[in-house]
Structure formats: structure tokens, C-alpha cells
Scaffold this active site. Structure first.
Site, PDB file in Angstrom:
ATOM      1  N   GLY A   1       0.823  -1.207   0.000  1.00  0.00           N
ATOM      2  CA  GLY A   1       0.000   0.000   0.000  1.00  0.00           C
ATOM      3  C   GLY A   1       0.853   1.251   0.000  1.00  0.00           C
TER       4      GLY A   1
ATOM      5  N   GLY B   1      -2.277  -8.204   2.136  1.00  0.00           N
ATOM      6  CA  GLY B   1      -1.426  -9.359   2.391  1.00  0.00           C
ATOM      7  C   GLY B   1      -1.450 -10.338   1.224  1.00  0.00           C
TER       8      GLY B   1
ATOM      9  N   HIS C   1      34.160   9.299   5.847  1.00  0.00           N
ATOM     10  CA  HIS C   1      33.492  10.585   6.019  1.00  0.00           C
ATOM     11  C   HIS C   1      33.575  11.389   4.730  1.00  0.00           C
ATOM     12  CE1 HIS C   1      32.133  14.260   7.938  1.00  0.00           C
ATOM     13  NE2 HIS C   1      33.145  14.889   7.352  1.00  0.00           N
TER      14      HIS C   1
HETATM   15  P1  NAD Z   1       1.209  -6.513   4.460  1.00  0.00           P
HETATM   16  O1  NAD Z   1       0.981  -7.638   5.358  1.00  0.00           O
HETATM   17  O2  NAD Z   1       2.521  -5.840   4.425  1.00  0.00           O
HETATM   18  O3  NAD Z   1       0.147  -5.361   4.764  1.00  0.00           O
HETATM   19  C1  NAD Z   1      -1.223  -5.600   4.744  1.00  0.00           C
HETATM   20  C2  NAD Z   1      -1.888  -4.517   5.573  1.00  0.00           C
HETATM   21  O4  NAD Z   1      -3.286  -4.612   5.373  1.00  0.00           O
HETATM   22  C3  NAD Z   1      -1.628  -4.674   7.062  1.00  0.00           C
HETATM   23  O5  NAD Z   1      -1.224  -3.442   7.578  1.00  0.00           O
HETATM   24  C4  NAD Z   1      -2.980  -5.120   7.605  1.00  0.00           C
HETATM   25  O6  NAD Z   1      -3.197  -4.708   8.920  1.00  0.00           O
HETATM   26  C5  NAD Z   1      -3.919  -4.447   6.622  1.00  0.00           C
HETATM   27  N1  NAD Z   1      -5.235  -5.067   6.501  1.00  0.00           N
HETATM   28  C6  NAD Z   1      -5.551  -6.377   6.492  1.00  0.00           C
HETATM   29  N2  NAD Z   1      -6.885  -6.545   6.313  1.00  0.00           N
HETATM   30  C7  NAD Z   1      -7.406  -5.296   6.190  1.00  0.00           C
HETATM   31  C8  NAD Z   1      -8.722  -4.793   5.972  1.00  0.00           C
HETATM   32  N3  NAD Z   1      -9.761  -5.613   5.830  1.00  0.00           N
HETATM   33  N4  NAD Z   1      -8.902  -3.457   5.887  1.00  0.00           N
HETATM   34  C9  NAD Z   1      -7.851  -2.608   6.021  1.00  0.00           C
HETATM   35  N5  NAD Z   1      -6.588  -3.027   6.228  1.00  0.00           N
HETATM   36  C10 NAD Z   1      -6.377  -4.351   6.304  1.00  0.00           C
HETATM   37  O7  NAD Z   1       0.760  -7.026   3.011  1.00  0.00           O
HETATM   38  P2  NAD Z   1       0.925  -6.363   1.581  1.00  0.00           P
HETATM   39  O8  NAD Z   1       1.237  -4.939   1.688  1.00  0.00           O
HETATM   40  O9  NAD Z   1      -0.267  -6.800   0.807  1.00  0.00           O
HETATM   41  O10 NAD Z   1       2.164  -7.129   1.013  1.00  0.00           O
HETATM   42  C11 NAD Z   1       2.163  -8.561   0.966  1.00  0.00           C
HETATM   43  C12 NAD Z   1       3.509  -9.104   1.269  1.00  0.00           C
HETATM   44  O11 NAD Z   1       4.373  -8.937   0.159  1.00  0.00           O
HETATM   45  C13 NAD Z   1       4.208  -8.391   2.413  1.00  0.00           C
HETATM   46  O12 NAD Z   1       3.835  -8.925   3.644  1.00  0.00           O
HETATM   47  C14 NAD Z   1       5.644  -8.627   2.124  1.00  0.00           C
HETATM   48  O13 NAD Z   1       6.000  -9.855   2.690  1.00  0.00           O
HETATM   49  C15 NAD Z   1       5.694  -8.717   0.616  1.00  0.00           C
HETATM   50  N6  NAD Z   1       6.208  -7.449   0.067  1.00  0.00           N
HETATM   51  C16 NAD Z   1       7.441  -7.039   0.454  1.00  0.00           C
HETATM   52  C17 NAD Z   1       7.943  -5.842  -0.014  1.00  0.00           C
HETATM   53  C18 NAD Z   1       9.288  -5.383   0.436  1.00  0.00           C
HETATM   54  O14 NAD Z   1      10.036  -6.186   0.954  1.00  0.00           O
HETATM   55  N7  NAD Z   1       9.635  -4.120   0.270  1.00  0.00           N
HETATM   56  C19 NAD Z   1       7.192  -5.056  -0.867  1.00  0.00           C
HETATM   57  C20 NAD Z   1       5.933  -5.508  -1.232  1.00  0.00           C
HETATM   58  C21 NAD Z   1       5.466  -6.717  -0.763  1.00  0.00           C
END
Ligand code: NAD
Ligand code: FAD
Length: 462
Positions: free
Chosen positions: A187, A269, A441
Site C-alpha cells: 500500500g 497481504g 566521512h
Molecule cells: P502486508 O501484510 O505488508 O500489509 C497488509 C496490511 O493490510 C496490514 O497493515 C494489515 O493490517 C492491513 N489489513 C488487512 N486486512 C485489512 C482490511 N480488511 N482493511 C484494512 N486493512 C487491512 O501485506 P501487503 O502490503 O499486501 O504485502 C504482501 C507481502 O508482500 C508483504 O507482507 C511482504 O511480505 C511482501 N512485500 C514485500 C515488499 C518489500 O520487501 N519491500 C514489498 C511488497 C510486498
């Protein structure tokens, strides 16, 4: 009858699978890799890490020209956004890298078997491809089938306006208003891309903070910065549904006014992708779709191993890679090794957020006594020269042994800087080890040294 005996067949060519295949070839195995998509590299290379970072780098450059150029004394006029050129560059980066993996397969004599693979027995996989079906027999099987976005039943994707991360990487125009459900890493990263290019971006997060699970103090500072950048962030938001009307989407939030947008990204997620591949029929133990393995990545069935997003834990490319290498080394009778305490976590916003080890909240919950050292970027010469003074480096060290327990960075190039902390954690280092190491540095890593000195109250510049 199966036609070709291999030493190893890998199911899935993501960063877990393709790297495991290469390591196995290095160890002298005859390897095949089954991949259903028409490019190698998996989620990460095709629709994840790489395209998202290409768009983040492009949009950050635009943002810098728009908002930072004048600070450095430059007048930049008539800056426009050509979304199709930006997407084309992103696609070229992806194609270059996925073809690179094809080249590595050739170099290592790994056979790419194109098609959808299913376990046919504990030593064979049947593959349905465009050229018919084929059975592959192997002494060892490695499942690396990865993950897919979670779809909420009350927000089904239509892949046009109610979208997942894959579609959000290819929106052909700057949205007027992008609403993101989920204030997690996707997000905030993809929200940043479109925010920088001029979209209004609203993030609806169910939990009390964005990025739940990361160090609370860092998240608090980051939230403040993101809001200043223009993100509209609503925490504790309960989205109940969305309706599509032509190019518009209305998002319903409990106890609040409905929000009108042109795109709704649902990023709540990812889940392990393990269905319809015959895993349960083969006797592999699964828990809510996640493959269960032992410390050698063995499933407990025949010579079948599994790694990466399909086995749960943190869904990160580098975690999948390390597990792939370790699993193959175990197969070869070697001692595989993944130190989960040293797996860094990065959010590629700007400023970036990177961490390794425990957060303050986790240490408190575990009852571990710790000392904290912090150093703000505003006191780092190089960060000042770059006009990047937001955020800090924070080090958590064991109160009695000084061993590093957690390192958290909110700041410029945190993604690169965290490598030093990961190496120090791997070597079981202390804050004093970092404090005593000479850092050139003027550089950003000096902030790491200063934060380490601060653990003992000896920071020089703060
Ligand atoms: P995430 O788990 O990072 O975030 C999901 C968010 O959605 C959480 O904050 C959660 O509380 C919220 N959420 C869940 N249900 C909800 C609802 N019904 N309404 C509102 N909010 C809700 O998952 P993601 O952002 O979808 O990414 C998936 C996975 O992909 C990540 O967990 C990560 O492992 C991987 N990813 C990693 C990177 C990186 O390393 N930079 C980048 C992108 C994705
Ligand atoms: P995957 O990469 O999902 O690969 C699995 C492969 O298996 C796929 O190619 C799939 O087609 C294939 N497959 C599955 N089943 C079959 C079958 N039956 N037959 C044939 N082929 C099959 N992680 C980071 O560390 N850093 C990041 O910056 C980052 N950014 C991300 C950005 C986004 C938008 C997304 C969505 C993810 C991001 N991730 C990031 C997470 C990262 O992409 C995953 O953790 C990583 O790709 C997992 O690797 P894997 O090999 O386990 O699975």
C-alpha cells in the site's frame, strides 16, 4: 511413464526456486524447473520487487525534479509525466532481468519445463503445457510455488478498477484518486508511486497504525512524514464493501462517509499458493494452505522439500533465496543455513524504512533488558548535503552484553545501509563493534556508527 530422470525438479521459478536450481546445478545435480508463466523470475521479477522498484525510482526522480531541483539552485520547467514511457521502462527492466535468468539456466544446463506442474507421486511431477503433458521423475522435488494476493470476499477484484498489486503496477494513467485498503508495505510503496505522480492517495488501514509489527517509534515518525507528503491515512478503518459505476468506485467505510475514487487497490497481504497441485493428496502436511516443513525444509514425504512464500514466515525474496540454497545444500548432504534473525526488512518509500532484528515492542514483550542509541539524519553531514534530513538510525543492544538486538533505519538509502547491520547481526556483533569500526566521512553510514556510540552515550555529533 515418466520420461526423464532428474536429480532435482523445482516447482516454480521465483527467487526461491530459480536460485535453488542454480545452486543445485553448482553442486553437480541435473536439474529441471517447472514454471507456468512465460517468463522466469516469479512474483519478484515479474510483478513484485523489480517492477515496483522501477516505478518507485522513476516517480522519485520526478518528485525530486519537481520539489528538490529549486533547492539545489536549478530551474526546471515543463516537466511532464508520460506514464506509458515510464511503464515501458519498467517492462524493459523486467524483461532484461527475466531473460537474464533464462541465460543463467542455459549456463547451468537447467531445463525449463514450461507448464503447470502437479505432484503425481512422491518422485514425479506431471506438467500440463501448451505442447501437451509430460511426466518428470526426479530423486528430489523442491516446491517453490510462492504466493498470490489475498482477495477479500467483500472487495472482489475486477482487475480494472478494484485491483491487486499486479494491476497497480500497470495503471495506464495517473489516477485522480487512488484508495488503498491496507497500510502495509505494498500500500505504501505503490501508493507512493502514484502520489508522487500527482494522484490523491487515501490509505485505509484496519489496525491502529500503518506498518503494524514494525518498530512503533519509527512507524510514528514515518507516518508523520508520509502525511506531510500528502498521503491521507485513516487507521482503524473498517472497509465494508465497494461498488463500481463505470470508471468510478465507491468505497464504504463503517462509521464514516463513503469515499469516491477511480481506482481501489486492495493490498491486505498475500497467501501461500499451494492449491490444485496435489500436495495434500501426496500426504504433505498443510496448515491453512501453508506447507509445513522441518528445519531442513523437508515436508516429511519422500524426498519432497519446500521453501519461500509457500512455507509462510516473512514473504521476502531474499528469505526465499536463502531457504532455496539451504534446502538444496541439505539435499546434497551439506549443512544449509538461514539465520532468520539477520533477515532485513525494507519498505521502499522515501525516506526508506529498513530494519533487522527486534523492535522495541518485541523486546519489551519478551522481557529483554536493552539500551537504545539513536542518531538523527539532521546531524549527519552527507544527509544534510543531500537535503535528506528526515528520520533517524536507532540501535537496540542487550543491556548486559551489548549484543545487537535490533537496528531500525528511517532515512535516505536505508535499504542499502541495513546491510551493515545484517552483517553485524550475522557475526553476533555488539553496538561497540559498530562504534569502533571506521566509517568513511562524509557518508550516510556514519549515522550507524553514531547511533552505536549513542548506545553508550558517546555520540559525537548529537
Ligand atoms: P502486508 O501484510 O505488508 O500489509 C497488509 C496490511 O493490510 C496490514 O497493515 C494489515 O493490517 C492491513 N489489513 C488487512 N486486512 C485489512 C482490511 N480488511 N482493511 C484494512 N486493512 C487491512 O501485506 P501487503 O502490503 O499486501 O504485502 C504482501 C507481502 O508482500 C508483504 O507482507 C511482504 O511480505 C511482501 N512485500 C514485500 C515488499 C518489500 O520487501 N519491500 C514489498 C511488497 C510486498
Ligand atoms: P514466487 O516469486 O511467488 O514464485 C513462485 C513461482 O512459481 C511463480 O513464478 C509461479 O508462476 C510458479 N508456480 C506456482 N505454482 C506453479 C505450478 N503448479 N506450476 C508451475 N509453476 C508454478 N520482496 C522483497 O524481498 N523485496 C521487495 O522489494 C518486494 N517487493 C514486492 C512487491 C510486490 C508488489 C509484491 C507482490 C511482492 C514483493 N516482494 C518483495 C515479495 C516477493 O516477491 C516474494 O516474497 C518472493 O517473490 C517469493 O519468492 P518465491 O520463490 O517463494 O515465490
Amino acid at each position: 511413464m515418466p520420461d526423464t530422470p532428474f536429480d532435482l525438479v523445482v516447482l516454480g521459478a521465483g527467487p526461491g526456486g530459480y536460485i535453488a536450481a542454480i545452486r543445485a546445478a553448482q553442486l553437480g545435480m541435473r536439474v529441471a524447473c517447472v514454471e507456468k508463466e512465460d517468463a522466469l523470475g516469479g512474483t519478484c521479477l515479474r510483478v513484485g520487487c523489480i517492477p515496483s522498484k522501477a516505478l518507485l525510482d522513476s516517480s522519485e526522480l520526478y518528485h525530486q525534479m519537481l520539489h528538490k531541483a529549486s533547492l539545489h539552485g536549478f530551474t526546471v520547467e515543463n516537466i511532464g509525466v508520460d506514464v506509458s514511457a515510464m511503464l515501458r521502462r519498467k517492462d524493459e527492466v523486467v524483461t532484461g532481468l527475466t531473460r537474464g535468468v533464462e541465460g543463467l539456466f542455459k549456463k547451468n544446463q537447467i531445463e525449463w519445463i514450461r507448464g503447470f506442474g502437479r505432484l503425481a507421486s512422491d518422485d514425479s511431477i506431471s506438467v500440463e503445457g501448451s505442447e501437451g503433458s509430460r511426466a518428470i521423475r526426479a530423486d528430489n522435488i523442491l516446491i517453490a510455488s510462492g504466493s498470490v494476493p489475498v482477495e477479500l470476499p467483500f472487495l472482489p477484484f475486477d482487475h480494472e478498477r478494484i485491483i491487486d498489486s499486479t494491476v497497480a503496477l500497470s495503471i495506464s494513467e495517473v489516477p485522480e484518486h487512488l484508495v488503498v485498503v491496507g497500510g502495509g508495505v505494498i500500500g505504501l510503496e505503490l501508493g507512493s508511486v502514484w502520489l508522487r505522480l500527482g494522484a490523491k492517495v487515501t490509505v485505509l488501514e484496519a489496525m491502529p497504525t500503518i506498518l503494524p509489527g514494525m518498530d512503533g517509534e519509527v512507524v510514528k515518525q514515518a507516518s508523520r512524514i508520509f502525511k506531510k507528503q500528502g498521503f491521507h491515512i485513516q487507521t482503524g478503518a473498517k472497509v465494508t464493501g465497494a461498488t463500481r459505476d463505470g470508471d468510478r468506485v465507491t468505497v464504504d467505510v463503517e462509521g464514516a462517509e463513503s469515499i469516491h475514487a477511480d481506482y481501489l487497490l486492495v493490498a491486505v497481504g498475500r497467501r501461500a499458493y499451494t492449491e490444485e497441485m496435489g500436495f495434500e493428496d501426496a500426504g504433505i502436511r498443510m496448515e491453512r494452505g501453508v506447507i509445513q516443513v522441518d528445519e531442513r525444509y523437508h515436508t516429511g514425504v519422500g524426498n519432497i522439500y519446500a521453501i519461500g512464500d509457500a512455507i509462510g514466515g516473512r514473504m521476502l525474496a531474499h528469505k526465499a533465496e536463502e531457504e532455496g540454497i539451504a534446502a538444496v545444500e541439505f539435499m546434497a548432504g551439506k549443512q544449509g543455513h538461514v539465520n532468520y534473525d539477520a533477515v532485513a526488512n525494507v519498505v521502499y518509500t522515501w525516506p526508506e524504512i529498513a530494519s533487522v532484528g527486534k523492535s522495541e515492542e518485541e523486546l519489551k514483550e519478551a522481557g529483554i533488558e536493552y539500551r537504545v542509541g539513536k542518531f538523527p539524519w539532521a546531524a549527519n553531514g552527507r544527509a544534510k548535503a543531500m537535503a535528506e534530513a528526515d528520520g533517524m538510525v536507532k540501535i537496540l543492544a542487550d543491556a548486559s552484553t551489548d549484543r545487537l538486538l535490533g537496528v531500525h533505519i528511517l532515512g535516505p538509502r536505508a535499504s542499502d545501509l541495513i546491510a551493515e547491520a545484517a552483517v553485524a547481526v550475522e557475526f553476533e556483533g555488539s553496538a561497540e563493534d559498530i562504534a569502533r569500526s571506521v566509517h568513511a566521512h562524509p557518508t550516510l553510514p556514519e549515522a550507524m556508527k553514531e547511533a552505536a556510540l549513542a548506545v553508550d552515550g558517546r555520540a559525537i555529533h548529537f
